[in-house]
Design a protein around this motif. Structure first.
Motif, PDB file in Angstrom:
ATOM      1  N   GLY A 299       4.186  -1.653  -0.108  1.00 49.83           N
ATOM      2  CA  GLY A 299       3.812  -1.899   1.281  1.00 49.83           C
ATOM      3  C   GLY A 299       4.887  -1.678   2.216  1.00 49.83           C
ATOM      4  N   SER A 300       5.944  -2.540   1.835  1.00 49.25           N
ATOM      5  CA  SER A 300       7.119  -2.476   2.938  1.00 49.25           C
ATOM      6  C   SER A 300       7.817  -1.262   3.026  1.00 49.25           C
ATOM      7  N   VAL A 301       8.079  -0.518   1.897  1.00 58.03           N
ATOM      8  CA  VAL A 301       8.608   0.979   1.714  1.00 58.03           C
ATOM      9  C   VAL A 301       7.687   2.033   2.665  1.00 58.03           C
ATOM     10  N   GLY A 302       6.488   1.913   2.282  1.00 55.27           N
ATOM     11  CA  GLY A 302       5.373   2.812   2.743  1.00 55.27           C
ATOM     12  C   GLY A 302       5.335   2.600   4.461  1.00 55.27           C
ATOM     13  N   TYR A 303       5.437   1.473   4.860  1.00 53.78           N
ATOM     14  CA  TYR A 303       4.992   1.458   6.083  1.00 53.78           C
ATOM     15  C   TYR A 303       6.628   1.849   6.963  1.00 53.78           C
ATOM     16  N   MET A 304       7.584   1.477   6.249  1.00 53.25           N
ATOM     17  CA  MET A 304       8.968   1.402   6.856  1.00 53.25           C
ATOM     18  C   MET A 304       9.084   2.981   7.114  1.00 53.25           C
ATOM     19  N   LYS A 305       8.689   3.990   6.084  1.00 51.44           N
ATOM     20  CA  LYS A 305       9.028   5.347   5.982  1.00 51.44           C
ATOM     21  C   LYS A 305       7.886   5.957   7.067  1.00 51.44           C
ATOM     22  N   TRP A 306       6.786   5.846   6.910  1.00 51.78           N
ATOM     23  CA  TRP A 306       5.764   6.545   7.543  1.00 51.78           C
ATOM     24  C   TRP A 306       5.388   5.881   8.977  1.00 51.78           C
ATOM     25  N   GLY A 307       5.477   4.734   8.895  1.00 54.12           N
ATOM     26  CA  GLY A 307       5.250   3.952  10.391  1.00 54.12           C
ATOM     27  C   GLY A 307       3.653   4.058  10.545  1.00 54.12           C
ATOM     28  N   GLU A 308       3.107   4.459  12.044  1.00 56.93           N
ATOM     29  CA  GLU A 308       1.839   4.321  12.013  1.00 56.93           C
ATOM     30  C   GLU A 308       1.152   5.528  11.587  1.00 56.93           C
ATOM     31  N   GLN A 309       1.961   6.338  10.880  1.00 57.80           N
ATOM     32  CA  GLN A 309       1.038   7.704  10.375  1.00 57.80           C
ATOM     33  C   GLN A 309       0.783   7.538   8.856  1.00 57.80           C
ATOM     34  N   VAL A 310       1.063   6.226   8.367  1.00 53.26           N
ATOM     35  CA  VAL A 310       0.855   6.002   7.067  1.00 53.26           C
ATOM     36  C   VAL A 310      -0.571   6.087   6.757  1.00 53.26           C
ATOM     37  N   GLY A 311      -0.667   6.643   5.527  1.00 51.86           N
ATOM     38  CA  GLY A 311      -2.359   7.122   5.209  1.00 51.86           C
ATOM     39  C   GLY A 311      -3.061   6.045   4.765  1.00 51.86           C
ATOM     40  N   GLY A 312      -4.246   5.938   4.511  1.00 50.31           N
ATOM     41  CA  GLY A 312      -5.086   5.025   3.686  1.00 50.31           C
ATOM     42  C   GLY A 312      -4.440   4.960   2.168  1.00 50.31           C
ATOM     43  N   SER A 313      -4.012   5.833   1.712  1.00 54.70           N
ATOM     44  CA  SER A 313      -3.225   5.890   0.420  1.00 54.70           C
ATOM     45  C   SER A 313      -1.910   6.532   0.700  1.00 54.70           C
ATOM     46  N   LEU A 314      -0.868   6.050   0.180  1.00 54.63           N
ATOM     47  CA  LEU A 314       0.546   6.524   0.303  1.00 54.63           C
ATOM     48  C   LEU A 314       0.510   8.020  -0.267  1.00 54.63           C
ATOM     49  N   THR A 315      -0.274   8.329  -1.141  1.00 55.47           N
ATOM     50  CA  THR A 315       0.026   9.660  -1.768  1.00 55.47           C
ATOM     51  C   THR A 315      -0.548  10.952  -0.703  1.00 55.47           C
ATOM     52  N   LEU A 316      -1.160  10.357   0.423  1.00 48.30           N
ATOM     53  CA  LEU A 316      -1.711  11.341   1.517  1.00 48.30           C
ATOM     54  C   LEU A 316      -0.538  11.667   2.416  1.00 48.30           C
ATOM     55  N   ASN A 317       0.677  11.128   2.316  1.00 52.95           N
ATOM     56  CA  ASN A 317       1.866  11.167   3.189  1.00 52.95           C
ATOM     57  C   ASN A 317       3.029  12.029   2.564  1.00 52.95           C
ATOM     58  N   LEU A 318       2.467  12.639   1.214  1.00 49.84           N
ATOM     59  CA  LEU A 318       3.729  13.122   0.582  1.00 49.84           C
ATOM     60  C   LEU A 318       3.921  14.435   0.861  1.00 49.84           C
ATOM     61  N   GLY A 319       3.174  15.341   1.601  1.00 45.15           N
ATOM     62  CA  GLY A 319       3.442  16.711   1.649  1.00 45.15           C
ATOM     63  C   GLY A 319       2.796  17.687   0.646  1.00 45.15           C
ATOM     64  N   ASP A 320       3.296  18.876   0.914  1.00 44.87           N
ATOM     65  CA  ASP A 320       2.767  19.892  -0.040  1.00 44.87           C
ATOM     66  C   ASP A 320       3.795  20.366  -1.107  1.00 44.87           C
ATOM     67  N   THR A 321       4.801  20.078  -1.577  1.00 48.76           N
ATOM     68  CA  THR A 321       5.377  20.282  -2.722  1.00 48.76           C
ATOM     69  C   THR A 321       4.868  20.211  -3.793  1.00 48.76           C
ATOM     70  N   ILE A 322       5.390  20.946  -4.717  1.00 54.90           N
ATOM     71  CA  ILE A 322       4.749  20.805  -6.441  1.00 54.90           C
ATOM     72  C   ILE A 322       4.880  19.531  -6.766  1.00 54.90           C
ATOM     73  N   LEU A 323       6.056  18.801  -6.411  1.00 51.50           N
ATOM     74  CA  LEU A 323       6.517  17.452  -6.928  1.00 51.50           C
ATOM     75  C   LEU A 323       5.279  16.293  -6.409  1.00 51.50           C
ATOM     76  N   ALA A 324       4.941  16.608  -5.086  1.00 55.66           N
ATOM     77  CA  ALA A 324       4.053  15.811  -4.506  1.00 55.66           C
ATOM     78  C   ALA A 324       2.549  16.143  -4.874  1.00 55.66           C
ATOM     79  N   GLN A 325       2.274  17.145  -5.386  1.00 55.48           N
ATOM     80  CA  GLN A 325       0.920  17.571  -5.575  1.00 55.48           C
ATOM     81  C   GLN A 325       0.736  16.975  -6.976  1.00 55.48           C
ATOM     82  N   SER A 326       1.640  17.009  -7.985  1.00 56.83           N
ATOM     83  CA  SER A 326       1.751  16.542  -9.432  1.00 56.83           C
ATOM     84  C   SER A 326       1.494  14.899  -9.100  1.00 56.83           C
ATOM     85  N   VAL A 327       2.253  14.411  -8.219  1.00 56.89           N
ATOM     86  CA  VAL A 327       2.088  13.056  -8.023  1.00 56.89           C
ATOM     87  C   VAL A 327       0.661  12.586  -7.675  1.00 56.89           C
TER      88      VAL A 327
END
Length: 462
Positions: A299-327
């Protein structure tokens, strides 16, 4: 562990004091032999007991699901300073209430001379049945009410699991320019969800839960790596606390995250040595401490990183890289494999009644598998109708999880400790009154705000 073995029928308390004392003396200290005793009576319903490690795997999986990755959204609604304090408070109260539930169930077992602890609903029913005379007429009603909340909560979790899986898989497909409607992805997820949901035994679910835990922990670790690799923004860029409506949403999401109270008694009863469940370094304390630390960190790291744009799931903020898709794929697999554990509790409650209604005899495995299939299809249908992940999490948490986690345990403790026309004591009353006030505040404000936001979302769609 079979549904029939855990849903017991209440019987009247013996009027013979000598027999009652003998029953107590016989049952004290025999929890470890409960599974064997039941098995000896009914080999058809016997399932191998679980070990300490197997049980902690199930407890871990029962509490680590979409709620873990929703904690960033929860912290956004709570504020960077206030949310951690409230999360610790909610964790302490929830774990305490789980211990209260176990203590009340054990007390009822000793008073009645039963071989093993009753499930959640039957424990509530027995507490009212053996409590003050004015409350005894409410015993059946309260037991049924708990079962309704359990079924709504667990099946609600299952609906959210469908939404979580499909939302993440849709993002993976979009990264490769494959546009698929989220509802179609839910249909594609049906086959693996249904196959795992046809497993009827907790011990057989252990490898499934273990693999799900590995997926979730690795997924969280890589998500946090993404959040931390380029550093975090300045603390002053985030809100330290928020207003009342957002705090209501925070409460709903946070209480949803601590989603495992309905699993507590089934897991304890399934153990080879049930007393290892609630001891100081037992399954409950160790498992829930680790779960709470993970919630705080996510919770603390997710909000600190993405702020008001944090998604209903942290995985939705990861972007489109291959590693992000694997996560996203890894976490979706972990949630998918967690579905049968949440589903198990609802089936355990509902199947005996459905079996009796259909006049089925014996184990009736074919009938149970058909019943499980219909329930999975029901959760899919509900998920198709309401795909708003964050708001559904808050609503289920505020409405049903609050009742199970924070309302019924203090109520039955007050009843169970009222003996011989004496009250439970001033400190017990004050402690439970505070818990009930916290629960009712979250219940009404969280439910109202979640429903309000869901209605607004539907209006925007149309």
């Amino acid at each position: 562990m079979d549904a029939e073995a855990t849903v017991q029928t209440p019987t009247k308390q013996s009027n013979n004091n000598n027999n009652n004392n003998n029953a107590k003396a016989t049952t004290i200290g025999n929890e470890e032999g409960a599974v064997s005793a039941v098995a000896a009576k009914d080999n058809e319903n016997y399932h191998p007991p679980t070990s300490y490690l197997e049980t902690i795997v199930h407890l871990f999986k029962g509490n680590i699901g979409p709620g873990l990755f929703a904690m960033g959204d929860a912290f956004k609604n709570g504020g960077l300073l206030l949310a951690p304090v409230l999360t610790v408070l909610i964790a302490i109260v929830c774990i305490h209430c789980q211990h209260v539930l176990i203590a009340c169930s054990s007390k009822m077992r000793l008073q009645r001379g039963d071989a093993k602890c009753a499930d959640y609903a039957l424990t509530v029913e027995q507490c009212f049945e053996l409590g003050p005379p004015k409350l005894r007429g409410w015993s059946r009603t309260m037991g049924r009410l708990v079962n309704v909340f359990i079924c709504v909560t667990q099946l609600g979790f299952c609906c959210i699991y469908f939404v979580f899986i499909s939302t993440n898989v849709q993002q993976i497909l979009q990264a490769y320019e494959i546009k698929v409607d989220v509802r179609l992805v839910m249909l594609l997820a049906l086959a693996p969800v249904l196959l795992t949901s046809l497993i009827t035994n907790l011990k057989w679910l252990t490898p499934v839960s273990l693999f799900a835990n590995v997926c979730m922990i690795l997924g969280l670790a890589i998500t946090l790596y993404y959040a931390l690799k380029d550093g975090l923004p300045e603390v002053r860029e985030r809100a330290y606390w928020t207003n009342g409506s957002q705090l209501a949403l925070f409460f709903g999401t946070a209480i949803f995250a601590f989603e495992g109270i309905a699993l507590v008694l089934p897991l304890k009863n399934a153990m080879r040595q049930p007393r290892q469940f609630e001891s100081k370094l037992g399954v409950l304390n160790v498992g829930m401490f680790l779960v709470s630390v993970m919630f705080m960190f996510a919770g603390s790291v997710g909000y600190m990183k993405w702020g008001e744009q944090v998604g209903g799931s942290l995985t939705l903020n990861l972007g489109d890289t291959i590693l992000a898709q694997s996560v996203k794929l890894m976490v979706s697999a972990g949630v998918l494999l967690g579905y049968p554990l949440q589903f198990f509790v609802a089936v355990q409650v509902m199947w005996p009644g459905a079996k009796q209604l259909c006049q089925l005899q014996g184990r009736s495995l074919a009938g149970e598998l058909l019943f499980r299939t219909l329930l999975v299809l029901l959760t899919l249908a509900i998920a198709e109708l309401v795909p708003a992940l964050g708001l559904v999490i808050s609503l289920i948490g505020a409405l049903c999880s609050t009742a199970l986690a924070l309302v019924f345990p203090p109520v039955i403790e007050l009843i169970a400790r009222s003996e011989n026309n004496k009250g439970p004591g001033i400190w017990i009353c004050l402690k439970n009154l505070v818990i009930l006030l916290l629960a009712l505040l979250g219940f009404f404000t969280g439910s109202y705000e979640s429903l309000n936001q869901i209605i607004k979302g539907f209006k925007q769609l149309h």
